[in-house]
Design an enzyme around this catalytic site. Structure first.
Site, PDB file in Angstrom:
ATOM      1  N   ARG A 131      27.631  36.787  -7.341  1.00  0.00           N
ATOM      2  CA  ARG A 131      28.777  35.903  -7.553  1.00  0.00           C
ATOM      3  C   ARG A 131      29.567  36.377  -8.770  1.00  0.00           C
ATOM      4  O   ARG A 131      28.980  36.840  -9.748  1.00  0.00           O
ATOM      5  CB  ARG A 131      28.304  34.456  -7.744  1.00  0.00           C
ATOM      6  CG  ARG A 131      27.812  33.808  -6.468  1.00  0.00           C
ATOM      7  CD  ARG A 131      27.156  32.454  -6.756  1.00  0.00           C
ATOM      8  NE  ARG A 131      25.713  32.575  -6.940  1.00  0.00           N
ATOM      9  CZ  ARG A 131      24.920  31.589  -7.345  1.00  0.00           C
ATOM     10  NH1 ARG A 131      25.435  30.407  -7.634  1.00  0.00           N
ATOM     11  NH2 ARG A 131      23.626  31.774  -7.471  1.00  0.00           N
ATOM     12  N   ARG A 166      15.061  19.549  -4.470  1.00  0.00           N
ATOM     13  CA  ARG A 166      16.215  19.983  -5.248  1.00  0.00           C
ATOM     14  C   ARG A 166      17.433  19.866  -4.348  1.00  0.00           C
ATOM     15  O   ARG A 166      17.496  20.470  -3.275  1.00  0.00           O
ATOM     16  CB  ARG A 166      16.058  21.428  -5.703  1.00  0.00           C
ATOM     17  CG  ARG A 166      17.315  21.971  -6.400  1.00  0.00           C
ATOM     18  CD  ARG A 166      17.110  23.418  -6.816  1.00  0.00           C
ATOM     19  NE  ARG A 166      18.286  23.974  -7.452  1.00  0.00           N
ATOM     20  CZ  ARG A 166      19.001  24.991  -6.977  1.00  0.00           C
ATOM     21  NH1 ARG A 166      18.640  25.565  -5.833  1.00  0.00           N
ATOM     22  NH2 ARG A 166      20.058  25.444  -7.602  1.00  0.00           N
ATOM     23  N   HIS A 205      22.468  23.958 -12.387  1.00  0.00           N
ATOM     24  CA  HIS A 205      21.207  24.314 -13.055  1.00  0.00           C
ATOM     25  C   HIS A 205      20.712  23.179 -13.951  1.00  0.00           C
ATOM     26  O   HIS A 205      19.957  23.403 -14.907  1.00  0.00           O
ATOM     27  CB  HIS A 205      21.352  25.602 -13.899  1.00  0.00           C
ATOM     28  CG  HIS A 205      21.570  26.837 -13.088  1.00  0.00           C
ATOM     29  ND1 HIS A 205      22.505  27.811 -13.430  1.00  0.00           N
ATOM     30  CD2 HIS A 205      20.996  27.270 -11.939  1.00  0.00           C
ATOM     31  CE1 HIS A 205      22.477  28.776 -12.533  1.00  0.00           C
ATOM     32  NE2 HIS A 205      21.565  28.468 -11.616  1.00  0.00           N
ATOM     33  N   ASN A 227      12.578  23.333  -2.376  1.00  0.00           N
ATOM     34  CA  ASN A 227      13.887  23.877  -2.711  1.00  0.00           C
ATOM     35  C   ASN A 227      14.307  24.746  -1.531  1.00  0.00           C
ATOM     36  O   ASN A 227      13.856  25.874  -1.388  1.00  0.00           O
ATOM     37  CB  ASN A 227      13.809  24.692  -4.002  1.00  0.00           C
ATOM     38  CG  ASN A 227      15.148  25.299  -4.400  1.00  0.00           C
ATOM     39  OD1 ASN A 227      16.154  25.130  -3.723  1.00  0.00           O
ATOM     40  ND2 ASN A 227      15.162  26.010  -5.510  1.00  0.00           N
ATOM     41  N   GLU A 260      11.715  24.063 -13.107  1.00  0.00           N
ATOM     42  CA  GLU A 260      12.475  23.072 -12.348  1.00  0.00           C
ATOM     43  C   GLU A 260      11.573  22.283 -11.397  1.00  0.00           C
ATOM     44  O   GLU A 260      11.787  21.086 -11.170  1.00  0.00           O
ATOM     45  CB  GLU A 260      13.587  23.776 -11.559  1.00  0.00           C
ATOM     46  CG  GLU A 260      14.644  24.414 -12.440  1.00  0.00           C
ATOM     47  CD  GLU A 260      15.418  25.507 -11.732  1.00  0.00           C
ATOM     48  OE1 GLU A 260      16.613  25.308 -11.471  1.00  0.00           O
ATOM     49  OE2 GLU A 260      14.810  26.562 -11.453  1.00  0.00           O
TER      50      GLU A 260
END
Length: 402
Positions: A243, A95, A183, A10, A381
């Site tokens: 964010r 990813r 996600h 990732n 993940e």
């Protein structure tokens, strides 16, 4: 296959997270290494632990040694080869944030696929280039090793079209301006394990809250994504570490036309200077904000709770009710205070929290008389990527063509 490993990567702008899974004889995956290279280009540091959590390495490098993601790949690869001397690299899973409209499933990366992924960079300019840099680096160093791209957007391709539309002229939808959701690998993992952990809700209406430095919520119906709080980009929805979450587009027009912000300045503002950090002026880390007595820190936490509860209400409306709520990711898994405050704001749904179970971290944190069951479940993940990679390579043996 018994000495084979799958490397999961990732890649971000300044960090490279990686995991190694050993493929056992029965096709089972065993996590053997998990680590990351932080501070790429500034203060590079490699840190890794084994499958039990024991520290394997913690090494600093010079800026010139790890100036880019490609450099980090080389350093990590060298260390892994030394640490796993007798293991054979079976495949690499990545990813990749954006799959656009083209990719609804993991895909083997060949030249044509890579070119298509490069064309998606404008849809995720701060994520996609780094994801692809890792793929490119491995293709250059070990072109014989198959690589699989796993997309954060793919799981949300089951949305009804109406959920992905913006009320803009149709030509923009056709050009790719639509709500994608992100996600997805996390939500897919939760949907995969719910039948084992919470079978009573796995086929029903479930809202999953992936709450971390990046945060979003997803509405599941029988394990499929129906809607998500993130839209065209990972900026939308609930507030995050740096964010802003949902924002009136008129604010952006004002910032551009009245405040004179350029596109580059606005990008920095929205991705790196807003959210919990912007509101508090202290930190993007929820743990620090919860410990602070500063009024703005407390306001930032209140804002996060308020808008997360608001989105739970919105997704409940989309689903026509809710049978279960699942908290996951950094904040969702590890902050009983935030879970409790969000659920208190959702008491109108009939949610009742078991305080002791919530403090323990679950997995079930709702009381026996709660009309909606509530769970805290760790996401994984990396394992999801490894599973996809193994499954795809095994199903396509002999078909991998460059």
């Amino acid at each position: 296959m018994s000495n084979s490993i799958i490397l999961v990567i990732n890649a971000g702008s300044s960090s490279l997270k990686f995991s190694v899974f050993r493929v056992n004889g029965a096709g089972n995956l065993q996590a053997v290494v998990r680590g990351q290279m932080d501070g790429i280009g500034t203060r590079p540091c490699l840190k890794a632990k084994d499958g039990t959590g024991a520290l394997l390495v913690e090494s600093d490098f010079t800026t010139s040694e790890a100036a880019t993601v490609a450099d980090a790949i080389t350093l990590v690869g060298t260390w892994l080869r030394e640490h796993l001397q007798h293991e054979l690299l079976f495949a690499v899973g990545h990813r990749v944030v954006h799959g656009g409209t083209q990719f609804s499933h993991p895909v083997l990366v060949n030249s044509e696929v890579f070119t298509t992924l490069e064309q998606l960079i404008p849809l995720a300019p701060l994520h996609q280039p780094h994801n692809l840099a890792a793929i490119r680096a491995i293709r250059e160093r070990q072109p014989q090793v198959p690589q699989v791209a796993c997309f954060d957007t793919a799981f949300h391709r089951t949305h009804p079209q109406v959920a992905d539309l913006y009320a803009l002229p149709w030509k923009y939808y056709e050009s790719g301006v639509r709500r994608y959701g992100f996600h997805g690998l996390s939500y897919e993992y939760i949907a995969l394990i719910l039948p084992k952990i919470a079978p009573e809700i796995s086929k029903g209406r479930v809202i999953v809250a992936h709450l971390g430095s990046g945060a979003s919520l997803c509405a599941l119906q029988a394990g499929k994504s129906i809607d998500s709080t993130m839209g065209f980009s990972p900026l939308d929805g609930v507030p995050m570490g740096t964010r802003p979450g949902a924002l009136d587009p008129g604010v952006l027009l004002h910032l551009a036309n009245q405040c004179g912000l350029s596109g580059v300045e606005m990008e920095k503002l929205l991705y790196k200077e807003s959210g919990l950090l912007g509101l508090s002026g202290i930190s993007s880390d929820m743990r620090i904000l919860l410990e602070s007595h500063d009024s703005r820190a407390q306001l930032a936490v209140e804002y996060f709770v308020y808008y997360t509860a608001k989105q739970i209400g919105a997704l409940t409306a989309v689903l026509g009710g809710v049978d279960g709520i699942v908290f996951t990711a950094g904040i969702g898994e590890h902050s009983p205070v935030i879970r409790a405050r969000i659920l208190q704001a959702c008491a109108w749904l009939g949610v009742s929290v078991d305080t002791a179970a919530n403090e323990r971290g679950g997995p079930c944190i709702s009381s026996a008389d709660s009309r909606v069951s509530v769970w805290a479940i760790p996401t994984n993940e990396e394992l999801m990527i490894a599973r996809h990679t193994l499954g795809l390579i095994n199903s396509r043996k002999g078909e991998y063509v460059e």
